[in-house]
Design an enzyme around this catalytic site. Structure first.
Site: not given
Ligand code: T1G
Length: 712
Positions: A426, A447, A459, A497
């Protein structure tokens, strides 16, 4: 060509709905005209004693009204007229001379279910593809073809409100149990059974009107008043007033009880028209088109190679994420070689897989046999036996580059040629992991979000070296797992993120300044997020947030500097929920309590707190995220604005009624947004510098999406 064909079977007309050239049946103006013509024909022909409505398409009965048609509405009155026309059609179906049987196999949604409700009898095929729903509120609408009046009188008020206010799917067995369906048969005898029932209805052997379900509460005005009051309170609590269609649907249902059913239909038509013109409906219809378009996107621009079939995978790392990945794969019938370095870790991982699969058993979403079959697909190991025929390996080992390099080298030595090495990292850029590979073209990021079996987004992160077939295969595999998949280019934080970083940082800066925890969280709940940012910090874990924040700051400099508060709270040994000590209080079971006011003592502002308005909090946090999302388009992290909006809505619960961060840009307007960011940047230098792309859009007066017609 007509959407309807009619064949006669000894006095019973079988009307087959098979919209030419379309994957699903849907009601457009032309189709409604076809229905009226068939009604007229059958009503006139006295040799016809009954009729069956059946689909000519294998997996869908009727998908409802043609959503493309909503884009043509020119006013609320226009939409109201459409609804009133629908009522007339349904009334003819329900009260005409010929009784109708709906033979339902596959998706029976919206207007499709409303049509079935107007039929005298409903038979569902016992198939996993058979689902019945009134999903209109998911489009910001309410049922517009009589559903708010007929459904409560078919399944009872409480069950009807549950379906209408959630839009949830009801499967065949549940439909039979609830009285929504009168009969359930094997798909192979659906047609013949429907013909028989139509004849029985036509000859009076089967009564056309039969007693319907109703509970004690439903059956009297006082009881109904309680039900409506509870439903309204629950609706407002959950939606915080952001979804007007929910209250409109309640009002339409209630109108048919407070007044006559005719009042109910009139109220439904009026409110359907009003809802069709709300900004919320426009955004939710956008999300329907965006998710539908994404489902078809291979993830590869241009001609995509066919994805490899993946029926067996390897999962490295039997921790929380690895177990989630193994479980969701087994749910889809994929065999999993589940590896760690120690037997104890493997055993723990297998137990975690069992727990995830058992959740569905407890909810009766699977049978005991299906649960056992799925569980048997996951086999634990501490070596690489069984990896030699694995086309896809997903690593979810410790978040450390050296460890990932080590398992990559081990894996490449045992995997078959051309196998894909996917990393669930991540925070570590994919190209850095791929640097240890013999063939970087086979390395890709996958991800997943935690918990894997509940979070819809995946992702897929690609580097310039990632081969097209690797992208196509991992995207297809993610979809097979039921994920909404976006493909993003490799950069720190990938997409989700990355846009979360400035949002979380801004919440921390407010704490630095002395704002109260609950004021920040409540402001963002009111903005439409499912949880507040400070609660999110506790949930994710302050150590994880601190590590991710440091990586983002190192990559993007000043604008993404973490707050002082986060560092100090972490230094004080608070980890959030997992450590039962964070910004909030937790009891010994980990249940969240109120704010832990003692945490203020370790923050820069100490216990003296200041008042900050909800509007200011919302402006700072939302625009920090929106501006970063624009940068992700500008930097080419995203392949399209569509992916940025879907990634935010499905990845972090960005409020769907706002469409997504890039939809917010079009709603506010680039020029106005630049002004508001500059005003914030004057107060907080460097954190709100408008993205260059935004300035360009403001100068050119452009938007991310077309302002007319289909949004995607
Ligand atoms: N209208 C227009 N197009 C539709 C459609 C619809 N209702 N349903 C599907 N499509 C298109 C979709 O855009 C795609 O188009 C293609 O069909 C295949 O869809 C009066 C007012 C039915 C479960 O909300 O949930 O009725 O991209 O890829 O995965 O009260 O589509 O190929 O050009 O999704 O097999 C309520 C929405 C309408 C159902 C099939 N109905 N559709 O899933 O295929 S409002 C809905 C779905 C209403 C009444 C009210 C799914 C599906 P293209 P797909 P799928």
């Amino acid at each position: 060509m007509s959407a309807l064909s009619v064949s006669m079977h000894d006095g019973v007309a079988v009307v087959t709905f098979d919209l030419p050239g379309e994957p699903v049946n849907k009601f457009s103006k032309a189709v409604i005209a076809d229905f009226v013509a068939v009604f007229d024909q059958l009503e006139r022909d006295t040799s016809v004693v009954g009729a069956v409505l059946i689909s000519g398409k294998p997996d869908t009965f009727i998908a409802g009204a043609d959503i493309d048609g909503f884009l043509e509405f020119t006013s609320a009155a226009d939409a109201t007229r459409e609804s009133a026309e629908g009522h007339k059609l349904m009334d003819r179906l329900e009260h005409g001379r010929v009784p109708w049987v709906a033979a339902i196999n596959g998706a029976c949604l919206g207007g499709g279910l409303e049509t079935s409700l107007a039929c005298a009898y409903r038979i569902v095929a016992d198939s996993p593809r058979t689902v019945l729903a009134l999903p209109e509120v998911q489009l910001g609408l309410i049922p517009g073809a009589g559903g708010t009046q007929r459904l409560p009188r078919t399944v009872g008020l409480q069950a009807a409100l549950d379906m209408i206010l959630t839009g949830k799917n009801v499967r065949a067995k549940k439909a039979l149990q609830s009285g929504l369906a009168d009969e359930m048969v094997h798909p192979n005898i659906l047609r013949e059974t429907a013909i028989r029932r139509a004849r029985e209805l036509g000859t009076g052997k089967l009564p056309r009107v039969r007693p319907r379900k109703s509970s004690l509460l439903d059956g009297n005005p006082l009881g109904r008043a309680v039900v409506f009051r509870q439903a309204r309170a629950m609706t407002l609590k959950k939606s915080r007033g952001h979804y007007p269609a929910l209250l409109a649907a309640l009002e339409a249902v209630a109108a048919g009880y407070h007044g006559s059913v005719a009042d109910g239909f009139a109220t439904e038509a009026r409110l359907f028209g009003e809802m069709a013109f709300t900004p919320v409906s426009r955004q939710l219809v956008f999300l329907f088109y965006a998710t539908t378009s994404l489902k078809k996107d291979t993830g590869v621009s241009g001609d995509a190679p066919p994805p490899k079939k993946v029926e067996k995978i390897g999962v490295l790392g039997t921790g929380f994420m690895g177990a989630g990945i193994a479980a969701v794969s087994a749910m889809q019938g994929v065999a999993v070689r589940f590896k760690d370095t120690q037997h104890a870790a493997v055993a723990k991982g297998l137990a975690a897989v069992r727990d995830v699969l058992n959740e569905r058993l407890k909810k009766k979403q699977v049978t005991r046999q299906q649960f056992a079959d799925q569980l048997s697909l996951v086999s634990g190991t501490v070596d690489y036996t069984g990896f030699s025929n694995v086309p896809l390996l997903i690593e979810a080992v410790f978040e450390d580059l050296a460890v990932k390099h080590a398992v990559l080298k081990e894996a490449e030595a045992v995997l078959p040629p051309g196998a894909i090495f996917a990393t669930n990292t991540s925070t570590i850029p994919i190209h850095k992991i791929a640097a240890a590979s013999r063939d970087a073209s086979r390395v890709v990021g996958m991800h997943f979000f935690s918990p894997v079996h509940k979070m819809p987004l995946l992702e897929v992160i690609v580097t310039p070296q990632t081969a097209p077939d690797v992208v196509a295969t991992t995207v297809a595999f993610g979809r097979k797992l039921g994920k909404t998949v976006i493909v993003v280019n490799d950069a720190p934080g990938f997409y989700v993120n990355r846009i979360l970083a400035p949002y979380i940082n801004e919440a921390g800066k407010l704490l630095d300044e002395g704002a109260r925890i609950e004021v920040i969280d409540t402001a963002m709940l009111d903005y439409g997020f499912p949880v507040g940012p400070v609660t999110l910090l506790d949930e994710v874990g302050l150590d994880v947030a601190g590590k991710s924040g440091a990586i983002m700051a190192a990559a993007f400099g000043g604008r993404l500097q973490p707050s002082a508060t986060l560092g100090k709270v972490l230094a004080a040994g608070r980890l959030g929920r997992k450590g039962k000590k964070g910004f909030y209080l937790y009891d010994e079971t980990g249940k969240k309590g109120g704010v832990d006011a003692s945490v203020y003592d370790v923050t820069p502002a100490g216990s003296s707190r200041i008042d900050v308005s909800a509007a200011d909090i919302q402006e700072r946090l939302s625009l920090a995220m929106v501006n970063e999302a624009v940068r992700c388009v500008e930097d080419g992290i995203l392949r399209a604005p569509r992916d940025g909006d879907i990634g935010a809505v499905f990845g972090i619960g960005f409020p769907p009624f706002r469409g997504g961060p890039l939809r917010v840009v079009d709603t506010i307007g680039a020029a106005e947004l630049v002004k508001r960011l500059e005003a914030l940047n004057a107060r907080f230098p460097g954190r709100f510098e408008p993205a260059r792309l935004l300035r360009d859009m403001a100068a050119r007066g452009t938007t991310f999406y077309p302002t007319k017609g289909k949004p995607v």
